[in-house]
Design a protein around this motif. Structure first.
Motif, PDB file in Angstrom:
ATOM      1  N   GLU A  54       0.820  -1.221   0.000  1.00 45.18           N
ATOM      2  CA  GLU A  54       0.000   0.000   0.000  1.00 45.18           C
ATOM      3  C   GLU A  54       0.847   1.261   0.000  1.00 45.18           C
ATOM      4  N   TYR A  55       2.112   1.145   0.393  1.00 45.79           N
ATOM      5  CA  TYR A  55       3.002   2.299   0.372  1.00 45.79           C
ATOM      6  C   TYR A  55       3.847   2.349  -0.912  1.00 45.79           C
ATOM      7  N   THR A  56       3.441   1.554  -1.909  1.00 45.71           N
ATOM      8  CA  THR A  56       4.125   1.549  -3.201  1.00 45.71           C
ATOM      9  C   THR A  56       3.237   2.218  -4.239  1.00 45.71           C
ATOM     10  N   THR A  57       3.715   3.257  -4.871  1.00 43.14           N
ATOM     11  CA  THR A  57       2.964   3.919  -5.937  1.00 43.14           C
ATOM     12  C   THR A  57       2.813   2.953  -7.101  1.00 43.14           C
ATOM     13  N   SER A  58       1.622   2.851  -7.649  1.00 39.40           N
ATOM     14  CA  SER A  58       1.373   1.883  -8.729  1.00 39.40           C
ATOM     15  C   SER A  58       1.771   2.477 -10.080  1.00 39.40           C
ATOM     16  N   SER A  94      -4.108   6.448   7.369  1.00 38.66           N
ATOM     17  CA  SER A  94      -3.384   5.223   7.008  1.00 38.66           C
ATOM     18  C   SER A  94      -4.347   4.050   6.929  1.00 38.66           C
ATOM     19  N   PRO A  95      -4.259   3.261   5.844  1.00 41.15           N
ATOM     20  CA  PRO A  95      -5.179   2.129   5.689  1.00 41.15           C
ATOM     21  C   PRO A  95      -4.834   0.968   6.616  1.00 41.15           C
ATOM     22  N   GLY A  96      -5.851   0.398   7.259  1.00 38.95           N
ATOM     23  CA  GLY A  96      -5.657  -0.800   8.067  1.00 38.95           C
ATOM     24  C   GLY A  96      -4.880  -0.587   9.357  1.00 38.95           C
ATOM     25  N   GLY A 130       3.364   3.273  11.798  1.00 37.68           N
ATOM     26  CA  GLY A 130       2.993   3.762  10.474  1.00 37.68           C
ATOM     27  C   GLY A 130       1.640   4.450  10.408  1.00 37.68           C
ATOM     28  N   TYR A 131       0.992   4.655  11.556  1.00 34.37           N
ATOM     29  CA  TYR A 131      -0.326   5.310  11.541  1.00 34.37           C
ATOM     30  C   TYR A 131      -0.157   6.803  11.235  1.00 34.37           C
ATOM     31  N   SER A 151      -7.124   3.546  -4.547  1.00 37.58           N
ATOM     32  CA  SER A 151      -6.330   2.955  -3.470  1.00 37.58           C
ATOM     33  C   SER A 151      -5.545   4.012  -2.710  1.00 37.58           C
ATOM     34  N   GLY A 152      -6.035   5.249  -2.733  1.00 34.33           N
ATOM     35  CA  GLY A 152      -5.441   6.303  -1.918  1.00 34.33           C
ATOM     36  C   GLY A 152      -4.300   7.059  -2.557  1.00 34.33           C
TER      37      GLY A 152
END
Length: 381
Positions: free
Chosen positions: A254-258, A275-277, A284-285, A299-300
């Motif tokens: 989730e911290y990787t740009t697609s 922050s997701p999840g 990491g919050y 996906s944010g």
């Protein structure tokens, strides 16, 4: 006068008298379907008028007070309504045909279409009416209920624009139109859902039409190189901005740009990002208000402002977004239209076609495979 001469004269008179008799050809025969008096005509069958022994000259049809559009076939022996009929509505029809030697025939009918047990309508359309959009903009149509007969609904969806395109169904209640290639800049497009009377499923009919006209603006395409930490914005092929960026730190998915062809979807100033999840206190919050944020996926991922110039142009430290200097983020925010392509390269994560508007991730054959058996195409301008 001799009897022989008299007989000849009488014979000729009889022949002449018989030749003067007028034989009137029969009038053309006109049939109208649905037949007059029908109380529950199926709307999806449309209205058809036929002439035998002549050519149709006029057909006038009304649904209540509204005229019914239709067209003749090349021989003018058949007239068909352009679209399906309105459910639960009284129709009247008058038709005239001309046959041999100008003999005319006339027919009239009155019938009512059935009232369906269930109705389906267009809940929303993107883009909205009058919007100016980017060259990658899809047409996203969401319905009020799932559609079972997708082919029938596709045939009722009309796109008038300058390029070829087709529909794809991401889900049972949504269909998306994408051109084969991106829209030409500075063109106009009109979408109409001729949904009224379309049989979308058992005992389910369309209840209303919907029309949207929009304009494709200038061609603005942004390329983001996450390895070089640079973002280049081109308008109509000319470089207008070069920005240093910082992309996702890539410590987690989730911290990787697609990577892939994103489209700008919406924007806000500010946008709350959580922050997701993760919950407060977890590693990491985060829970922040971020300025000049332009969303590019579901996906944010955003292109947004961040005052971390120490990282921009040097290292990727974000939670998956593309951040730039606040003044440059404001420029991008002010100039971005929905549907502008943002092409990201250099990461290990690939943008999914159904993540936001990642529709350009699919090849044309792949896109066509997601449509009904008879995919729709753009009508000529």
């Amino acid at each position: 006068m001799s009897r022989l001469v008299l007989a000849v004269l009488l014979t000729w008179c009889a022949v002449l008298s018989a030749g003067c008799a007028v034989r009137v050809p029969p009038a053309p025969r006109i049939t109208i379907a649905p037949a007059s008096g029908t109380a529950e005509a199926p709307p999806d069958a449309g209205l058809v008028v036929r002439a035998e022994g002549g050519r149709l000259t006029t057909v006038l049809a009304f649904a209540g007070r509204d005229p019914v559009p239709g067209a003749f076939d090349p021989s003018r022996t058949v007239w068909r309504s352009s679209w399906t009929l309105r459910p639960g509505t009284q129709y009247v029809v008058d038709a005239v045909a001309t046959g041999a030697e100008g003999v005319t025939g006339q027919a009239a009918a009155s019938f009512r279409t059935l009232r369906p047990r269930r109705e389906v309508a267009v809940a929303s359309v993107a883009p909205y009416d009058g919007e100016t959009v980017g060259i990658g903009m899809p047409i996203v149509v969401t319905f009020t209920r799932p559609v079972e007969d997708r082919a029938a609904v596709e045939r009722a969806l009309e796109v008038r624009g300058p390029v070829e395109g087709a529909w794809r169904w991401p889900g049972p209640a949504q269909v998306v139109y994408r051109p084969r290639r991106m829209w030409p800049a500075n063109t106009r497009v009109r979408f109409t859902a001729h949904l009224t009377g379309v049989r979308a499923g058992p005992a389910t009919y369309g209840s209303a039409d919907r029309s949207v006209a929009f304009t494709v603006g200038r061609a603005m395409v942004s390329t983001v190189d996450t390895r070089a930490h640079q973002m280049v914005v081109r308008q109509d092929g000319v470089v207008t901005r070069q920005m240093r960026i910082s992309a996702g730190m890539a410590t987690t998915r989730e911290y990787t740009t697609s990577s892939g062809t994103h489209l700008t979807m919406d924007k806000g100033n500010p946008v709350r990002m959580v922050s997701p999840g993760r919950r407060e206190g977890d590693p990491g919050y985060y829970d922040k208000l971020i300025g000049y944020a332009v969303r590019i996926s579901n996906s944010g991922e955003y292109v947004h402002a961040m005052d971390n110039t120490w990282a921009q142009g040097r290292v990727n430290v974000s939670h998956g977004c593309v951040n730039v200097r606040p003044d440059q983020a404001r420029w991008f925010y002010d100039h971005a239209l929905r549907g502008d392509p943002v092409v990201v390269t250099g990461t290990s994560r690939r943008l999914e076609w159904d993540n936001g508007w990642g529709y350009w991730q699919l090849s044309w054959p792949q896109w066509l495979a997601g449509g009904a058996p008879r995919p729709a195409r753009a009508a000529p301008p």
